[in-house]
Design an enzyme around this catalytic site. Structure first.
Site, PDB file in Angstrom:
ATOM      1  N   GLY A  71       0.809  -1.217   0.000  1.00  0.00           N
ATOM      2  CA  GLY A  71       0.000   0.000   0.000  1.00  0.00           C
ATOM      3  C   GLY A  71       0.842   1.268   0.000  1.00  0.00           C
ATOM      4  N   THR A  72       1.914   1.258   0.759  1.00  0.00           N
ATOM      5  CA  THR A  72       2.746   2.464   0.865  1.00  0.00           C
ATOM      6  C   THR A  72       3.339   2.844  -0.492  1.00  0.00           C
ATOM      7  OG1 THR A  72       3.268   1.901   3.150  1.00  0.00           O
ATOM      8  CG2 THR A  72       4.739   3.469   2.066  1.00  0.00           C
ATOM      9  N   CYS A 329      -2.631  13.144  20.645  1.00  0.00           N
ATOM     10  CA  CYS A 329      -1.398  13.792  21.093  1.00  0.00           C
ATOM     11  C   CYS A 329      -1.765  14.846  22.133  1.00  0.00           C
ATOM     12  CB  CYS A 329      -0.698  14.504  19.926  1.00  0.00           C
ATOM     13  SG  CYS A 329      -0.663  13.564  18.402  1.00  0.00           S
TER      14      CYS A 329
HETATM   15  N1  PLP Z   1      -2.855   2.927   3.964  1.00  0.00           N
HETATM   16  C1  PLP Z   1      -3.621   2.484   4.979  1.00  0.00           C
HETATM   17  C2  PLP Z   1      -4.954   3.093   5.227  1.00  0.00           C
HETATM   18  C3  PLP Z   1      -3.163   1.443   5.798  1.00  0.00           C
HETATM   19  O1  PLP Z   1      -3.921   1.016   6.816  1.00  0.00           O
HETATM   20  C4  PLP Z   1      -1.893   0.887   5.530  1.00  0.00           C
HETATM   21  C5  PLP Z   1      -1.344  -0.184   6.394  1.00  0.00           C
HETATM   22  O2  PLP Z   1      -1.277  -0.054   7.608  1.00  0.00           O
HETATM   23  C6  PLP Z   1      -1.146   1.384   4.450  1.00  0.00           C
HETATM   24  C7  PLP Z   1      -1.660   2.405   3.700  1.00  0.00           C
HETATM   25  C8  PLP Z   1       0.215   0.840   4.126  1.00  0.00           C
HETATM   26  O3  PLP Z   1       0.142  -0.405   3.497  1.00  0.00           O
HETATM   27  P1  PLP Z   1       1.437  -1.383   3.465  1.00  0.00           P
HETATM   28  O4  PLP Z   1       1.570  -1.952   4.825  1.00  0.00           O
HETATM   29  O5  PLP Z   1       1.094  -2.422   2.459  1.00  0.00           O
HETATM   30  O6  PLP Z   1       2.589  -0.567   3.029  1.00  0.00           O
END
Ligand code: PLP
Length: 382
Positions: A71-72, A329
């Site tokens: 996802g990142t 926070c």
């Molecule tokens: N976006 C969201 C909403 C997520 O929950 C996550 C994972 O925690 C990510 C992006 C990142 O995905 P990845 O762990 O595959 O890099």
């Protein structure tokens, strides 16, 4: 002790069917998909079959699917390369996006790639103010919009079709982080009107370290990662064959029983919510909990101020319960959840995110409620 895993928004256990499929590839296929000989060609076929499966489930074309490391990377590619492709100078997002989005846009602003970053208003439950989004777009043509489908901490859902319509009206480029909802809802890319959506396989019982980026066919971007000609020149690097095959299988398995799992998991969430209200004094929920407005796998609970609040998760852990959370926070500190801070949660109240999967049971929820009740009563009483 059998542990109870209620941290499925962080990651999920691998499905046995997915594991079998991946093990078969690991055992029997080793060619490099870029090689033109037989071993290479057979692995290339596996990748293209996986792409076709993914595309079919999303009502996309295979040419719109690009496999990534998760996802990142998919978020980074959409944001960095989408903004570059259109030469955009302004982006709109929210204060409660995942760091993969928040930090990427923040860096682009710092580097001067964009010169303005606007934040759409969010209410106290994490809902997007659609009128404000429209207002921001009216005053800023040629904008990149990045709004997630479901918030990973709160579960609050954004109406993607509505955002897609607004973006279309103002000619904006729309990216949505759909990591938490992929394989949990039946996304139809023709209806959403997003230019980019993303996937991470480990959120739905697939392997870690693999995902994909959907890029609408009207958009042409340059790669984020340069190298070989893999992914049709869009992402250099030898493909993660086992991961890609596992991702497609996990998506297929999820889609084959989506309605059933949706109903079962929603049932667990509603049950836990009602039990918490009935049995644990002073709790509140962070984000939406209405099934129409909230991701059915996530329940974020705010506990009363208590002694040793930061020990709540640790206490759950030593009682065999895995969950995650934190608090907003507090002033002067940047440790804590930017999401809880973003919706104005009291920093003195500890919050726990319970997140469910098809493997959880009602008996597990009963056990967790008993432990939570005990921990809260003990700590409030001190
Ligand atoms: N976006 C969201 C909403 C997520 O929950 C996550 C994972 O925690 C990510 C992006 C990142 O995905 P990845 O762990 O595959 O890099």
């Amino acid at each position: 002790m059998n542990r109870i895993y209620l941290d499925n928004a962080a990651t999920t256990p691998l499905d046995k069917e997915v594991m079998t499929e991946m093990a078969n590839v690991m055992e029997n296929y080793y060619g490099n998909p870029s090689s033109i000989h037989a071993q290479g060609r057979e692995v290339r076929t596996l990748i293209e079959k996986a792409r076709k499966t993914v595309a079919g489930l999303l009502n996309a074309t295979p040419a719109e699917i690009f496999f990534t490391s998760g996802g990142t990377e998919a978020d980074n590619t959409a944001i960095r390369c989408g903004i570059a492709a259109f030469g955009l100078k302004h982006a709109i997002t929210s204060k409660i996006e995942h760091h993969a989005v928040e930090h990427t846009l923040g860096q682009l602003l710092k580097d001067g790639v964009i010169d303005k970053l606007s934040f759409v208003n969010i209410d106290s439950k994490g809902n997007v103010d659609y009128a404000h989004l429209e207002e921001l777009l009216k005053n800023n043509p040629r904008t990149f919009v990045s709004l997630m489908h479901a918030n990973n901490e709160l579960g609050t859902l954004t109406n993607l079709e509505r955002v897609g319509d607004i973006c279309e009206k103002y000619d904006a480029i729309f990216h949505s982080d759909t990591v938490q909802t992929m394989a949990h809802y039946g996304h139809d890319v023709r209806k959403i009107k997003a230019h980019f959506i993303v996937c991470s396989a480990h959120k739905f019982h697939g392997p870690k370290g693999v995902g994909f980026l959907y890029v609408n066919h009207t958009v042409k971007i340059s790669p984020l990662i340069f190298g070989g000609a893999q992914e049709r020149n869009m992402r250099g690097g030898t493909e993660n064959i086992y991961g890609i095959v596992g991702l497609a299988k996990a998506l297929e398995v999820a889609y084959s029983k989506m309605a059933e799992h949706h109903a079962d998991i929603q049932g667990l969430k509603t049950y836990m919510k009602e039990k918490l209200i009935a049995e644990v004094p002073g709790i509140e929920f962070n984000g939406e909990t209405d099934p129409e407005k909230s991701l059915y796998t996530v329940l974020n609970v705010s506990f009363p101020e208590m002694e040793m609040a930061d020990m709540l998760l640790f206490n759950l852990d030593i009682n065999g319960i895995s969950a995650s959370g934190g608090s907003a926070c507090s002033s002067g500190s940047n440790i804590g959840s930017h999401v809880l801070t973003g919706i104005g949660v009291d920093p003195n109240r500890p919050s726990v995110r319970f997140s469910f999967s098809k493997y959880n049971t009602k008996e597990e929820i009963d056990f967790v409620i008993g432990k939570v009740k005990h921990i809260v009563e003990q700590n409030i009483a001190v």
